[in-house]
Design a protein around this motif. Structure first.
Motif, PDB file in Angstrom:
ATOM      1  N   ASN A   1     -11.181   5.616  -3.045  1.00 54.15           N
ATOM      2  CA  ASN A   1     -10.479   6.858  -3.385  1.00 54.15           C
ATOM      3  C   ASN A   1     -11.296   7.794  -4.289  1.00 54.15           C
ATOM      4  O   ASN A   1     -10.949   8.969  -4.440  1.00 54.15           O
ATOM      5  CB  ASN A   1      -9.110   6.577  -4.013  1.00 54.15           C
ATOM      6  CG  ASN A   1      -8.056   6.123  -3.006  1.00 54.15           C
ATOM      7  OD1 ASN A   1      -7.198   5.293  -3.304  1.00 54.15           O
ATOM      8  ND2 ASN A   1      -8.097   6.654  -1.787  1.00 54.15           N
TER       9      ASN A   1
ATOM     10  N   ARG B   1     -12.316  11.275  -2.955  1.00 53.35           N
ATOM     11  CA  ARG B   1     -11.405  12.437  -2.894  1.00 53.35           C
ATOM     12  C   ARG B   1     -11.911  13.570  -3.780  1.00 53.35           C
ATOM     13  O   ARG B   1     -12.755  13.353  -4.645  1.00 53.35           O
ATOM     14  CB  ARG B   1     -10.003  12.005  -3.333  1.00 53.35           C
ATOM     15  CG  ARG B   1      -9.411  11.018  -2.358  1.00 53.35           C
ATOM     16  CD  ARG B   1      -7.951  10.813  -2.571  1.00 53.35           C
ATOM     17  NE  ARG B   1      -7.450   9.937  -1.528  1.00 53.35           N
ATOM     18  CZ  ARG B   1      -6.177   9.767  -1.244  1.00 53.35           C
ATOM     19  NH1 ARG B   1      -5.258  10.411  -1.937  1.00 53.35           N
ATOM     20  NH2 ARG B   1      -5.812   8.958  -0.279  1.00 53.35           N
TER      21      ARG B   1
ATOM     22  N   SER C   1      -7.084  -1.042   4.771  1.00 55.04           N
ATOM     23  CA  SER C   1      -7.826  -0.190   3.823  1.00 55.04           C
ATOM     24  C   SER C   1      -8.409  -0.949   2.627  1.00 55.04           C
ATOM     25  O   SER C   1      -8.276  -0.510   1.484  1.00 55.04           O
ATOM     26  CB  SER C   1      -6.943   0.969   3.342  1.00 55.04           C
ATOM     27  OG  SER C   1      -6.548   1.786   4.424  1.00 55.04           O
TER      28      SER C   1
ATOM     29  N   ILE D   1       0.884  -1.175   0.000  1.00 51.54           N
ATOM     30  CA  ILE D   1       0.000   0.000   0.000  1.00 51.54           C
ATOM     31  C   ILE D   1       0.915   1.216   0.000  1.00 51.54           C
ATOM     32  O   ILE D   1       1.603   1.507   0.981  1.00 51.54           O
ATOM     33  CB  ILE D   1      -0.943   0.021   1.225  1.00 51.54           C
ATOM     34  CG1 ILE D   1      -1.882  -1.188   1.200  1.00 51.54           C
ATOM     35  CG2 ILE D   1      -1.754   1.331   1.231  1.00 51.54           C
ATOM     36  CD1 ILE D   1      -2.981  -1.152   2.264  1.00 51.54           C
ATOM     37  N   MET D   2       0.920   1.900  -1.136  1.00 55.30           N
ATOM     38  CA  MET D   2       1.821   3.044  -1.330  1.00 55.30           C
ATOM     39  C   MET D   2       1.136   4.281  -0.753  1.00 55.30           C
ATOM     40  O   MET D   2       0.397   4.956  -1.454  1.00 55.30           O
ATOM     41  CB  MET D   2       2.077   3.226  -2.827  1.00 55.30           C
ATOM     42  CG  MET D   2       2.479   1.937  -3.541  1.00 55.30           C
ATOM     43  SD  MET D   2       2.836   2.188  -5.294  1.00 55.30           S
ATOM     44  CE  MET D   2       1.214   2.487  -5.982  1.00 55.30           C
ATOM     45  N   ASP D   3       1.378   4.563   0.504  1.00 55.23           N
ATOM     46  CA  ASP D   3       0.639   5.651   1.162  1.00 55.23           C
ATOM     47  C   ASP D   3       1.592   6.756   1.618  1.00 55.23           C
ATOM     48  O   ASP D   3       2.764   6.494   1.913  1.00 55.23           O
ATOM     49  CB  ASP D   3      -0.144   5.082   2.359  1.00 55.23           C
ATOM     50  CG  ASP D   3      -1.252   6.027   2.803  1.00 55.23           C
ATOM     51  OD1 ASP D   3      -1.605   6.945   2.039  1.00 55.23           O
ATOM     52  OD2 ASP D   3      -1.757   5.842   3.925  1.00 55.23           O
TER      53      ASP D   3
ATOM     54  N   ARG E   1       3.075  -1.430   4.191  1.00 57.06           N
ATOM     55  CA  ARG E   1       2.317  -0.175   4.063  1.00 57.06           C
ATOM     56  C   ARG E   1       3.208   0.960   4.512  1.00 57.06           C
ATOM     57  O   ARG E   1       3.693   0.965   5.646  1.00 57.06           O
ATOM     58  CB  ARG E   1       1.036  -0.182   4.898  1.00 57.06           C
ATOM     59  CG  ARG E   1       0.258   1.133   4.689  1.00 57.06           C
ATOM     60  CD  ARG E   1      -1.092   1.179   5.358  1.00 57.06           C
ATOM     61  NE  ARG E   1      -1.783   2.406   4.955  1.00 57.06           N
ATOM     62  CZ  ARG E   1      -3.073   2.536   4.740  1.00 57.06           C
ATOM     63  NH1 ARG E   1      -3.856   1.490   4.895  1.00 57.06           N
ATOM     64  NH2 ARG E   1      -3.592   3.697   4.386  1.00 57.06           N
TER      65      ARG E   1
ATOM     66  N   ARG F   1      -3.287  -0.050   8.894  1.00 51.16           N
ATOM     67  CA  ARG F   1      -4.551  -0.651   8.504  1.00 51.16           C
ATOM     68  C   ARG F   1      -4.441  -1.188   7.089  1.00 51.16           C
ATOM     69  O   ARG F   1      -3.504  -0.866   6.357  1.00 51.16           O
ATOM     70  CB  ARG F   1      -5.701   0.348   8.640  1.00 51.16           C
ATOM     71  CG  ARG F   1      -5.510   1.644   7.878  1.00 51.16           C
ATOM     72  CD  ARG F   1      -6.730   2.572   8.020  1.00 51.16           C
ATOM     73  NE  ARG F   1      -6.473   3.874   7.448  1.00 51.16           N
ATOM     74  CZ  ARG F   1      -6.317   5.011   8.161  1.00 51.16           C
ATOM     75  NH1 ARG F   1      -6.416   4.990   9.477  1.00 51.16           N
ATOM     76  NH2 ARG F   1      -6.081   6.151   7.556  1.00 51.16           N
TER      77      ARG F   1
ATOM     78  N   PHE G   1      -0.913  -1.147  -4.641  1.00 49.70           N
ATOM     79  CA  PHE G   1      -2.238  -0.534  -4.514  1.00 49.70           C
ATOM     80  C   PHE G   1      -2.116   0.922  -4.970  1.00 49.70           C
ATOM     81  O   PHE G   1      -1.470   1.738  -4.309  1.00 49.70           O
ATOM     82  CB  PHE G   1      -2.685  -0.603  -3.052  1.00 49.70           C
ATOM     83  CG  PHE G   1      -4.178  -0.576  -2.848  1.00 49.70           C
ATOM     84  CD1 PHE G   1      -5.065  -0.608  -3.907  1.00 49.70           C
ATOM     85  CD2 PHE G   1      -4.706  -0.553  -1.554  1.00 49.70           C
ATOM     86  CE1 PHE G   1      -6.446  -0.610  -3.692  1.00 49.70           C
ATOM     87  CE2 PHE G   1      -6.075  -0.544  -1.337  1.00 49.70           C
ATOM     88  CZ  PHE G   1      -6.945  -0.570  -2.410  1.00 49.70           C
ATOM     89  N   ALA G   2      -2.699   1.228  -6.103  1.00 44.94           N
ATOM     90  CA  ALA G   2      -2.558   2.567  -6.685  1.00 44.94           C
ATOM     91  C   ALA G   2      -3.798   3.431  -6.467  1.00 44.94           C
ATOM     92  O   ALA G   2      -3.696   4.652  -6.340  1.00 44.94           O
ATOM     93  CB  ALA G   2      -2.287   2.458  -8.185  1.00 44.94           C
ATOM     94  N   PHE G   3      -4.977   2.792  -6.448  1.00 46.74           N
ATOM     95  CA  PHE G   3      -6.221   3.572  -6.312  1.00 46.74           C
ATOM     96  C   PHE G   3      -7.289   2.630  -5.766  1.00 46.74           C
ATOM     97  O   PHE G   3      -7.593   1.606  -6.372  1.00 46.74           O
ATOM     98  CB  PHE G   3      -6.628   4.123  -7.683  1.00 46.74           C
ATOM     99  CG  PHE G   3      -7.716   5.157  -7.626  1.00 46.74           C
ATOM    100  CD1 PHE G   3      -7.415   6.505  -7.445  1.00 46.74           C
ATOM    101  CD2 PHE G   3      -9.067   4.793  -7.751  1.00 46.74           C
ATOM    102  CE1 PHE G   3      -8.422   7.469  -7.393  1.00 46.74           C
ATOM    103  CE2 PHE G   3     -10.073   5.752  -7.699  1.00 46.74           C
ATOM    104  CZ  PHE G   3      -9.750   7.085  -7.521  1.00 46.74           C
ATOM    105  N   SER G   4      -7.826   2.971  -4.617  1.00 45.70           N
ATOM    106  CA  SER G   4      -8.796   2.066  -3.994  1.00 45.70           C
ATOM    107  C   SER G   4     -10.211   2.404  -4.460  1.00 45.70           C
ATOM    108  O   SER G   4     -10.469   3.508  -4.965  1.00 45.70           O
ATOM    109  CB  SER G   4      -8.726   2.167  -2.470  1.00 45.70           C
ATOM    110  OG  SER G   4      -9.346   3.351  -2.018  1.00 45.70           O
TER     111      SER G   4
HETATM  112  C1  IPE Z   1      -4.952   3.306   0.562  1.00 48.52           C
HETATM  113  O1  IPE Z   1      -4.528   4.581   0.918  1.00 48.52           O
HETATM  114  C2  IPE Z   1      -5.142   3.191  -0.913  1.00 48.52           C
HETATM  115  C3  IPE Z   1      -3.959   3.396  -1.731  1.00 48.52           C
HETATM  116  C4  IPE Z   1      -2.729   3.563  -1.355  1.00 48.52           C
HETATM  117  C5  IPE Z   1      -4.210   3.347  -3.135  1.00 48.52           C
HETATM  118  P1  IPE Z   1      -5.545   5.664   1.485  1.00 48.52           P
HETATM  119  O2  IPE Z   1      -4.727   6.856   1.836  1.00 48.52           O
HETATM  120  O3  IPE Z   1      -6.669   5.869   0.556  1.00 48.52           O
HETATM  121  O4  IPE Z   1      -6.083   4.935   2.797  1.00 48.52           O
HETATM  122  P2  IPE Z   1      -6.916   5.485   4.040  1.00 48.52           P
HETATM  123  O5  IPE Z   1      -8.099   6.219   3.506  1.00 48.52           O
HETATM  124  O6  IPE Z   1      -6.016   6.401   4.810  1.00 48.52           O
HETATM  125  O7  IPE Z   1      -7.254   4.264   4.834  1.00 48.52           O
END
Ligand code: IPE
Ligand code: IPE
Ligand code: MG
Length: 255
Positions: free
Chosen positions: A74, A77, A197, A24-26, A189, A195, A68-71
């Motif tokens: 998302n 947003r 997500s 999860i690239m956050d 993550r 989490r 994970f690029a786009f959930s």
């Molecule tokens: C998770 O990140 C989804 C991606 C990385 C694509 P988010 O930033 O959307 O996750 P939440 O909302 O903080 O859980």
């Protein structure tokens, strides 16, 4: 497609290098905010981190990398940010797919693509077809992906293909989007949040979880090595005891 491995049916073979890494690239937005830049500048830098991590995984012998690029959440947003992410995705497809192919990487996208611009879908399908025969690394990008969506689409396919039959673990697992990769050994993550997500809910059953405060644009080969080092230090018991592992008993079939 190979037989899907299921960690709850048979104990998977494990080694020093994770066969499948899921990330999860956050933290792109926070990376930008720290620099008084617009959030989208973080997304742009995030693409560079993707390049570096793909290369590092290839060099380390990882078989599958899932990003994970786009959930599916998302879309909530601001429209401008969603639009920017779509443009960035299209640009990356235009610029990177040939290079992936030249490096022997199989590229594909999982998620519900029906919500995407047909131009993006066309590029995705072309890239998938071009790289379908490559075996060095399978790079899967999860876009408009949700773990619950994946389980539901697999369950619905089971029902459509075998009406009236009970759904089994094997039938369902074989219809998940990542059925042809082993379940992830290592989940990473970035960005400090601990989490899942709605990422790979089914497949993470026995995955080793690694959380790092590093923001995605700052993540690279060295950070990946730290994650892999942490992974190596874990004892993957899959329900057994440490003593059983130490005795290196022949691995019994579970269930
Ligand atoms: C998770 O990140 C989804 C991606 C990385 C694509 P988010 O930033 O959307 O996750 P939440 O909302 O903080 O859980
Ligand atoms: C992850 O970074 C990228 C996507 C979810 C598309 P974020 O945009 O979630 O960055 P933060 O979490 O706001 O820092
Ligand atoms: Mg985030």
């Amino acid at each position: 497609m190979g037989t899907p491995t299921s960690s709850t049916i048979a104990i998977p073979e494990t080694g020093d290098v994770p066969r499948h890494v899921a990330i999860i690239m956050d933290g792109n937005g926070r990376w930008a905010k720290k620099r008084f830049l617009p959030r989208v500048a973080g997304h742009r830098r995030g693409v560079e981190a993707v390049r570096e991590v793909v290369k590092a995984c290839m060099e380390r012998g990882v078989e599958c990398l899932t990003l994970f690029a786009f959930s599916s959440e998302n879309w909530r947003r601001p429209t401008e940010e969603v639009n920017f992410l779509m443009q960035l995705f299209l640009k990356a497809l235009e610029q990177e797919v040939e290079k992936l192919h030249a490096n022997g990487i199989r590229f594909r996208v999982i998620g519900d693509l029906s919500a995407f611009d047909p131009v993006i879908v066309e590029h995705v399908r072309r890239g998938e077809a071009l790289t379908a025969g490559n075996t060095r690394l399978t790079l899967t990008v999860a876009a408009n992906y949700g773990g619950r969506w994946d389980i539901l689409q697999a369950a619905n396919r089971c029902l459509a293909e075998r009406p009236g039959e009970p759904i089994t673990e094997e039938l369902l697992a074989a219809r998940l989007s990542l059925a042809d990769c082993p379940e992830p050994d290592l989940f990473i993550r970035t960005g400090g949040e601990e989490r899942v997500s709605n990422f790979l809910l089914w497949q993470l059953a026995y995955t080793e979880l690694y959380f790092t405060p590093a923001l995605w644009p700052d993540f690279g080969a060295a950070a990946l090595d730290e994650a892999i080092a942490s992974y190596r230090a874990r004892e993957r018991r899959f329900g057994r005891t440490s003593e059983q592992l130490a005795a290196t008993l022949p691995q019994p079939k579970v269930g």
